[in-house]
Design a protein around this motif. Structure first.
Motif, PDB file in Angstrom:
ATOM      1  N   VAL A 206     -62.759   7.127 -26.523  1.00 49.75           N
ATOM      2  CA  VAL A 206     -62.352   8.127 -27.502  1.00 49.75           C
ATOM      3  C   VAL A 206     -63.173   9.383 -27.239  1.00 49.75           C
ATOM      4  O   VAL A 206     -64.348   9.307 -26.867  1.00 49.75           O
ATOM      5  CB  VAL A 206     -62.552   7.596 -28.945  1.00 49.75           C
ATOM      6  CG1 VAL A 206     -64.005   7.224 -29.197  1.00 49.75           C
ATOM      7  CG2 VAL A 206     -62.071   8.594 -29.979  1.00 49.75           C
ATOM      8  N   GLN A 217     -60.945  17.443 -32.948  1.00 50.13           N
ATOM      9  CA  GLN A 217     -60.118  16.241 -32.781  1.00 50.13           C
ATOM     10  C   GLN A 217     -60.966  15.130 -32.189  1.00 50.13           C
ATOM     11  O   GLN A 217     -61.811  15.370 -31.316  1.00 50.13           O
ATOM     12  CB  GLN A 217     -58.910  16.525 -31.889  1.00 50.13           C
ATOM     13  CG  GLN A 217     -57.865  15.418 -31.861  1.00 50.13           C
ATOM     14  CD  GLN A 217     -56.567  15.848 -31.197  1.00 50.13           C
ATOM     15  OE1 GLN A 217     -56.388  17.026 -30.851  1.00 50.13           O
ATOM     16  NE2 GLN A 217     -55.656  14.922 -31.019  1.00 50.13           N
ATOM     17  N   ASP A 219     -60.082  11.561 -30.533  1.00 51.10           N
ATOM     18  CA  ASP A 219     -58.883  10.826 -30.139  1.00 51.10           C
ATOM     19  C   ASP A 219     -59.017  10.375 -28.696  1.00 51.10           C
ATOM     20  O   ASP A 219     -60.003  10.696 -28.026  1.00 51.10           O
ATOM     21  CB  ASP A 219     -57.656  11.728 -30.297  1.00 51.10           C
ATOM     22  CG  ASP A 219     -56.464  11.008 -30.892  1.00 51.10           C
ATOM     23  OD1 ASP A 219     -56.228   9.847 -30.495  1.00 51.10           O
ATOM     24  OD2 ASP A 219     -55.784  11.595 -31.733  1.00 51.10           O
ATOM     25  N   ALA A 223     -53.790  11.572 -26.161  1.00 50.16           N
ATOM     26  CA  ALA A 223     -53.444  12.322 -27.363  1.00 50.16           C
ATOM     27  C   ALA A 223     -54.008  13.738 -27.317  1.00 50.16           C
ATOM     28  O   ALA A 223     -53.355  14.685 -27.747  1.00 50.16           O
ATOM     29  CB  ALA A 223     -53.935  11.583 -28.603  1.00 50.16           C
ATOM     30  N   ARG A 368     -57.258  10.545 -36.085  1.00 49.75           N
ATOM     31  CA  ARG A 368     -56.632  10.222 -34.817  1.00 49.75           C
ATOM     32  C   ARG A 368     -55.124  10.310 -34.991  1.00 49.75           C
ATOM     33  O   ARG A 368     -54.579  10.082 -36.058  1.00 49.75           O
ATOM     34  CB  ARG A 368     -57.035   8.826 -34.384  1.00 49.75           C
ATOM     35  CG  ARG A 368     -58.525   8.710 -34.106  1.00 49.75           C
ATOM     36  CD  ARG A 368     -58.880   7.418 -33.466  1.00 49.75           C
ATOM     37  NE  ARG A 368     -58.292   7.319 -32.133  1.00 49.75           N
ATOM     38  CZ  ARG A 368     -58.605   6.361 -31.275  1.00 49.75           C
ATOM     39  NH1 ARG A 368     -59.487   5.464 -31.574  1.00 49.75           N
ATOM     40  NH2 ARG A 368     -58.030   6.325 -30.085  1.00 49.75           N
TER      41      ARG A 368
END
Length: 380
Positions: A206, A217, A219, A223, A368
């Motif tokens: 991640v 962000q 994620d 993504a 996420r």
């Protein structure tokens, strides 16, 4: 969550803005998290706060169900059982590899200490180099010694602060893959800081993108690339441009008009009312644009960058907009040449026209797989 950072802020005396501002993130046991962003974005300060080297001015840090930092409590760094790997390796030049690795476990009985040193050196692929000194090792080997030393005390969490920045580009990417394999083999939970996207993608389960103290962000790499939560993430990750677009309702269908033609048959696309008059900006990645000599849309090559197996072309449309595309390197067109292109977009990502790139999500909206910002429609 094994590591849970909640609304964390860190403020330095005399600075008008916090170095870290309201950051929240979570990391599961055994996962590798990566913080990425431009210089001065707060990623190293966040890492140091998790380590206990910086005192938080707000928020909390929980590690393995233990509160190590909140408004009432600050656990000292030496009591957090956190290992750190630094940018400069910090190896002792007068100690050989074995004694460097053993430095943090001197309290163990000699036989147990020697067994643990041999174990972690074997894990990092340096089992036969115990007697060598740091100056006799390559940069990559020195970094693996530093990693072995950090792993030797069996820390609850491992923190790595730009550990490959002193190495050449090819070695950095290769070592990132090797370190990921080592951490996974050790079952370690780790948080890694870098400014290099290839490193982040190679090592992270991640990834968090930071800018001006905010986490935009948190994620996975896919993504971040295809579903960026903010305009800053969209600009920072990968190659792409924003081009004016308009969302229209045509019967039962929603159409996204772009300078490369209409994007049709899209699902979950916002209604035109999502933006004033349906006007927006659409993100076009280099891999969304295909070279097609038979395409009706033509564009002029204004810049080309050779990448070995491909060129990255920067193109200007007749209407003045700029787009980018990856083209196999045997299609060696000259700067100034006009070529045919077409859009083949599998993830339609739109933002408010002219939105400020650095605007992070509002508090509580960071998550996420974002749904509301940006608006995304996978093409059918």
């Amino acid at each position: 969550m094994f590591l849970n950072v909640s609304h964390l802020s860190v403020r330095y005396a005399g600075q008008p803005q916090p170095a870290v501002d309201g950051v929240s993130l979570g990391l599961q046991a055994g996962d590798i998290g990566v913080l990425i962003g431009p210089s001065g974005c707060g990623k190293t300060t966040l890492l140091r706060a998790v380590a206990g080297l910086e005192r938080a001015s707000g928020g909390s840090i929980h590690l393995h169900n233990e509160t190590v930092s909140d408004e009432h409590h600050h656990t000292p760094a030496e009591q957090r059982r956190i290992g750190m790997v630094f940018q400069d390796y910090a190896l002792f030049p007068h100690l050989n590899v074995g004694r460097n690795v053993a430095f943090g476990i001197d309290h163990l009985p000699r036989a147990e200490r020697e067994r643990r040193v041999a174990e972690v050196l074997q894990l990092v692929g340096l089992g036969d180099l115990q007697a060598r000194f740091p100056h006799e090792l390559s940069g990559g080997q020195q970094q693996r010694v530093a990693l072995a030393r950090a792993l030797a005390p069996s820390p609850r969490l491992l923190l790595l602060d730009e550990p490959f920045s002193n190495l050449d580009v090819d070695l950095r990417e290769r070592l990132a893959h090797e370190v990921r394999a080592i951490l996974k083999a050790a079952g370690a939970t780790a948080l890694f800081v870098t400014h290099d996207q290839l490193e982040a993608f190679a090592i992270g389960d991640v990834i968090g993108v930071m800018h001006e103290g905010h986490l935009h962000q948190w994620d996975d790499a896919y993504a971040l690339y295809h579903r960026p939560a903010t305009r800053f993430v969209a600009e920072f990750i990968g190659h792409g441009v924003f081009t004016p677009a308009r969302i229209l309702q045509q019967g039962d269908n929603v159409v996204v008009q772009t300078p490369l033609g209409n994007l049709l048959d899209v699902e979950e696309c916002p209604l035109p009312s999502a933006y004033p008059d349906g006007l927006c900006d659409v993100l076009l990645r280099a891999d969304d644009i295909l070279h097609d000599d038979d395409a009706p849309v033509k564009a002029q090559i204004v810049r080309k960058a050779f990448r070995g197996s491909e060129f990255l072309y920067t193109l200007r449309l007749a209407s003045g907009e700029t787009v980018m595309t990856h083209v196999p390197s045997h299609h060696n067109h000259a700067v100034g040449e006009w070529i045919g292109i077409r859009a083949e977009v599998e993830h339609v990502v739109t933002f408010e026209r002219g939105a400020v790139a650095a605007t992070p999500p509002a508090p509580g909206e960071l998550r996420r797989a974002p749904i509301h910002a940006p608006v995304i429609a996978p093409a059918v």
